[in-house]
Motif scaffolding. Structure first.
Motif, PDB file in Angstrom:
ATOM      1  N   THR A  40       5.470   3.976  11.079  1.00  0.00           N
ATOM      2  CA  THR A  40       4.959   3.796   9.717  1.00  0.00           C
ATOM      3  C   THR A  40       4.433   5.118   9.159  1.00  0.00           C
ATOM      4  N   GLN A  69      -5.449   5.968   3.519  1.00  0.00           N
ATOM      5  CA  GLN A  69      -5.163   4.669   4.143  1.00  0.00           C
ATOM      6  C   GLN A  69      -5.459   4.690   5.636  1.00  0.00           C
ATOM      7  N   SER A  70      -5.233   5.825   6.282  1.00  0.00           N
ATOM      8  CA  SER A  70      -5.416   5.900   7.733  1.00  0.00           C
ATOM      9  C   SER A  70      -6.879   5.813   8.143  1.00  0.00           C
ATOM     10  N   GLY A  91      -0.381   0.385   8.675  1.00  0.00           N
ATOM     11  CA  GLY A  91      -1.268   1.173   7.807  1.00  0.00           C
ATOM     12  C   GLY A  91      -2.538   0.432   7.449  1.00  0.00           C
ATOM     13  N   ASP A  92      -2.558  -0.879   7.706  1.00  0.00           N
ATOM     14  CA  ASP A  92      -3.721  -1.717   7.413  1.00  0.00           C
ATOM     15  C   ASP A  92      -4.665  -1.818   8.610  1.00  0.00           C
ATOM     16  N   ASN A 132       0.823  -1.213   0.000  1.00  0.00           N
ATOM     17  CA  ASN A 132       0.000   0.000   0.000  1.00  0.00           C
ATOM     18  C   ASN A 132       0.855   1.259   0.000  1.00  0.00           C
ATOM     19  N   ASP A 170       3.187   2.066   2.103  1.00  0.00           N
ATOM     20  CA  ASP A 170       3.561   2.537   3.443  1.00  0.00           C
ATOM     21  C   ASP A 170       5.025   2.180   3.685  1.00  0.00           C
ATOM     22  N   THR A 207       1.997   6.507   6.430  1.00  0.00           N
ATOM     23  CA  THR A 207       0.915   6.086   5.551  1.00  0.00           C
ATOM     24  C   THR A 207       0.294   7.341   4.908  1.00  0.00           C
TER      25      THR A 207
END
Length: 834
Positions: free
Chosen positions: A116, A122-123, A376-377, A28, A30, A118
């Motif tokens: 991380t 994504q956040s 980030g996931d 993604n 990140d 991001t």
């Protein structure tokens, strides 16, 4: 039967793309920097220090750019102690110690930190957008400019925490992230729920009811809503089990889910740094909506009040709005044990006044988000809004006791887990500038385990090549000395004691090689002055000079004529027959007021042949103590004798100083129990000062052991020489002195932190283990409480209990005097009885 459940490979779902320059890149786009974190040791941090640690975290978090994630991951793994039995030169007692702790379970702690970077989109992702739920993942491109700014921010973050002096961050290299052929990396370790160097990947099974990794079933407790949190949080909390009405033991607020939770678990702590201004604007808008709808529902009015309070706090104190999440992930391969673990985790969270929430639905997505580099996931709905200062309060801030890196040291035991530790309290503190000398001061009342600890210490020092000279009262070291004596076939383990049939005797004039350096001559002169003059008599310069000249002349005489037997008898005859005539024949006369040789001869007549104490300084055995590595002087029978006791102690000191000066590059140790009282006379003051200040220059250390502080206070010489020149202080159970501990604290210069540690000794000992605790303080900069736990064999070698000693010696007599064999048999018998 065919498996109808949906299955896929880890490769298809794997959210990470690559590791470059020590950073994890996700699909993604990140980017994650990885660190290993070293936290302060358990029970060694004060409330003020916890505040400083908290402030360092807050300061560091504020340098991270918007849309960053801080993920702190603490691993607590049950492990078993692996004994070090492979060394060839291990002694019987060292081997017994290692076997005693074989397979001793303990909780090992490892802490990682993942930062991380991001994106805004994504956040905000929900759990249904997790990479775990997607059929395939298309890698995205990284914004190079924002990545460069992020890397710069992580370096600042690292520097801030390292400069705090409490936390140490180490950037993980690529090999430790992805692993090598010989050693597993952190990603591989995560998927195998292990911190071993070799990790085995296992099948993952996700369902709504449970999650499995191999045979292990996971249970997850989350703090993902403000309703789950306590009314108030703090940087630290009082640990009642080790606190008294006079002292506080402090632990971090989240310590109940750290080392105090005794099961395999991972404590994940997340901070999501969004754009704070945008967050506050969103809350302003939400507050207005709530206000407009407040007439329709009382809950809208209440929510508006809460939002207003949050906004007021943010604006008035300049606080940064962030999101946070915390979870405890525990596991077991046994369903019954897992039930107990669920209850334990819940009760520990309840101790923090949190609402224990067992989460089954989101367990897979939260497990997936906790993969190193995949923060980030994280599902956005599992986080709650707070401020940095409050969120950091829920970080665990302590770790296990650590072993010293130095090759030299002693084995002690972790007071919480019972795991053996290697501890250097002599060399490493000096190299690090914590102490300026190796001298030690030991204080403990009768029955506190003082002699037992000292046996344990000197045995290990001896086995590592130290020359040990012990001055004892009470036969505390007899068993250990006799074991060494038999082991070395009588070449070592020399035990001097006084009995009517065999009184203690020395020969201060004897050396194997007839070499007498300046210190040796001075010590003989000091001995003679002590024998001649009483405590309240002053020694003139003329008396000191003449006696020094006489000693030097006598030494030249015995060096030239080897037929003269060096001893006090021949020295006395030399003074009477030769030196007195030389004085009379001098051109410049020495008057009796300046040096009364007749008075000298009359006073010392009792130590000459036929006198009351003619045995004392005319030993015929002539053992040169220079080469003996373990010597015990048992002076219990003479300690009340005002004439013998000072002489005996001076001769012992002289023997040690001879070792100190002549044994180059060899560690020397002088342990004095209660005999130091005799050294506090006016004649001995300079002698004592000299030894305590000089011993460090010759790779030596002096240790004073006492049970009465009042004795030290009464002697300003001893107080100044011993306490001020002992950078290592060792205290045992002080509860007998609880009411006058303030005086002890002032005398020894202990801080309030050290006082709290000392007063916690033996307050929460494990009921199934036999041990006593001891506090060790180094230079006022480093201190902790350790346990003195030993094997049955060591216990029987060290014990001062009369009945147990008699039992050992009776059996040894039946076995031909072999104490080691007797101890071995009795220890085995005791284990079988248990």
């Amino acid at each position: 039967m065919r498996n109808i459940l949906k299955a896929t490979t880890l490769e298809n779902k794997f959210p990470l793309l690559a590791v470059e320059d020590g950073c994890i890149l996700s699909k993604n786009a990140d980017i994650t920097a990885c660190f290993e974190v070293v936290l302060p040791e358990l029970y060694t941090v004060t409330a003020e220090e916890y505040e400083a640690v908290h402030a360092a975290w807050c300061k560091a978090v504020k340098v991270l750019p918007d849309f960053s994630v801080l993920h702190k991951q603490d691993w607590f793994m049950r492990e078993s102690y692996k004994p070090e039995l492979g060394k060839e030169d291990m002694s019987f007692l060292s081997r017994s110690f290692e076997r005693h702790f074989n397979e001793r379970p303990y909780l090992a702690h490892t802490c990682y930190l993942f930062l991380t970077k991001t994106t805004r989109e994504q956040s905000r992702r929900q759990s249904n957008f997790s990479t775990l739920c997607r059929g395939h993942i298309i890698p995205k491109e990284i914004d190079k400019e924002s990545a460069a700014r992020f890397i710069e921010a992580t370096e600042q973050f690292e520097r801030i925490l390292n400069d705090s002096g409490f936390i140490r961050l180490r950037r993980l290299p690529t090999d430790e992230i992805i692993g090598t052929e010989e050693c597993a990396g952190i990603i591989e370790k995560y998927f195998s729920l292990s911190q071993e160097h070799t990790a085995c990947l296992q099948d993952l099974a996700f369902s709504a009811d449970e999650m499995r990794i191999g045979d292990n079933m996971l249970c997850l407790h989350t703090l993902s809503d403000t309703e789950d949190l306590p009314v108030s949080v703090a940087t630290d909390t009082r640990y009642e089990r080790l606190s008294t009405d006079r002292s506080d033991c402090r632990l971090s607020f989240a310590s109940p889910v750290g080392l105090l939770l005794d099961c395999n678990h991972v404590y994940n702590q997340y901070l999501f740094i969004d754009n704070s201004d945008e967050n506050l604007q969103k809350f302003e808008k939400s507050a207005r909506n709530m206000q407009s709808l407040s007439r329709y529902s009382r809950s809208n009015a209440i929510n508006q009040e809460w939002i207003d309070e949050y906004l007021n706090e943010a604006h008035s104190n300049g606080l940064v709005s962030v999101r946070a999440h915390f979870n405890v992930m525990a596991w077991s391969d046994n369903a019954e044990e897992l039930k107990h673990i669920k209850n334990d985790v819940g009760s520990q969270l309840a101790k923090m006044e949190c609402m224990p929430r067992h989460n089954t639905i989101d367990c897979p997505t939260l497990f997936w988000a906790a993969i190193p580099g995949n923060a980030g996931d994280f599902p956005g709905e599992e986080s709650f809004y707070t401020f940095i200062e409050q969120a950091v309060c829920l970080f665990t801030e302590e770790t296990n006791y650590r072993s010293s890196l130095s090759p030299f040291g002693i084995k002690m035991v972790d007071r919480l887990t019972g795991r053996p530790l290697h501890l250097d309290i002599s060399d490493l503190p000096m190299k690090r500038g914590i102490t300026t000398n190796r001298n030690k001061f030991v204080l403990g009342p009768s029955g506190s385990g003082k002699s037992f600890f000292m046996n344990h210490l000197v045995r290990q020092y001896y086995e590592q090549g130290t020359h040990v000279v012990l001055v004892d009262t009470g036969n505390s070291y007899q068993g250990l000395c006799e074991m060494i004596h038999r082991k070395t076939n009588g070449q070592d383990g020399i035990y001097f004691t006084y009995t009517e049939e065999k009184p203690i005797s020395f020969n201060p004039f004897f050396t194997d090689d007839y070499k007498f350096d300046v210190e040796k001559k001075d010590s003989i002169k000091t001995l003679l002055l002590t024998l001649w003059k009483s405590e309240n008599e002053e020694v003139s310069k003329t008396e000191s000079g003449e006696l020094g000249s006489a000693v030097s002349a006598y030494i030249r005489r015995i060096q030239d004529d080897r037929s003269i037997v060096p001893c006090f008898n021949t020295f006395y005859e030399y003074m009477r027959d030769v030196y007195r005539k030389e004085l009379e024949e001098r051109e410049i006369k020495v008057g009796k007021d300046d040096f009364n040789i007749d008075n000298f001869l009359i006073t010392l007549r009792q130590y000459y042949e036929g006198g009351r104490y003619d045995f004392l300084l005319n030993s015929r055995e002539n053992i040169d103590l220079l080469s003996k590595r373990f010597i015990v002087f048992e002076i219990d029978a003479v300690k009340e004798n005002k004439e013998l006791f000072p002489v005996v102690t001076i001769i012992i000191m002289e023997a040690f100083i001879n070792k100190m000066r002549r044994l180059k590059g060899v560690r020397k140790q002088l342990i004095v129990e209660e005999a130091w009282k005799a050294l506090s006379s006016a004649n001995m003051a300079e002698y004592l000062r000299y030894m305590y200040k000089t011993v460090r220059k010759y790779f030596g250390e002096a240790i004073v052991v006492t049970q009465e502080v009042d004795d030290i206070i009464s002697s300003p010489v001893v107080k100044e020489s011993i306490i001020n020149n002992s950078d290592c202080k060792i205290l045992l159970d002080q509860r007998k002195y609880m009411n006058k501990f303030d005086q002890i604290q002032a005398l020894l210069g202990l801080t309030d932190k050290e006082k709290s540690q000392v007063l916690s000794i033996n307050m929460a000992n494990h009921p199934n283990r036999l041990y006593k605790e001891v506090w060790i303080g180094l230079g006022g900069m480093q201190s902790a409480v350790y346990a003195t736990e030993v094997s049955a064999e060591e216990y029987l070698a060290y014990t001062t209990e009369e009945t147990e000693k008699v039992e050992v010696y009776r059996l040894a007599e039946k076995l031909g005097g072999d104490i080691e064999a007797a101890i071995r048999q009795l220890a085995e018998k005791r284990r079988n009885e248990k």
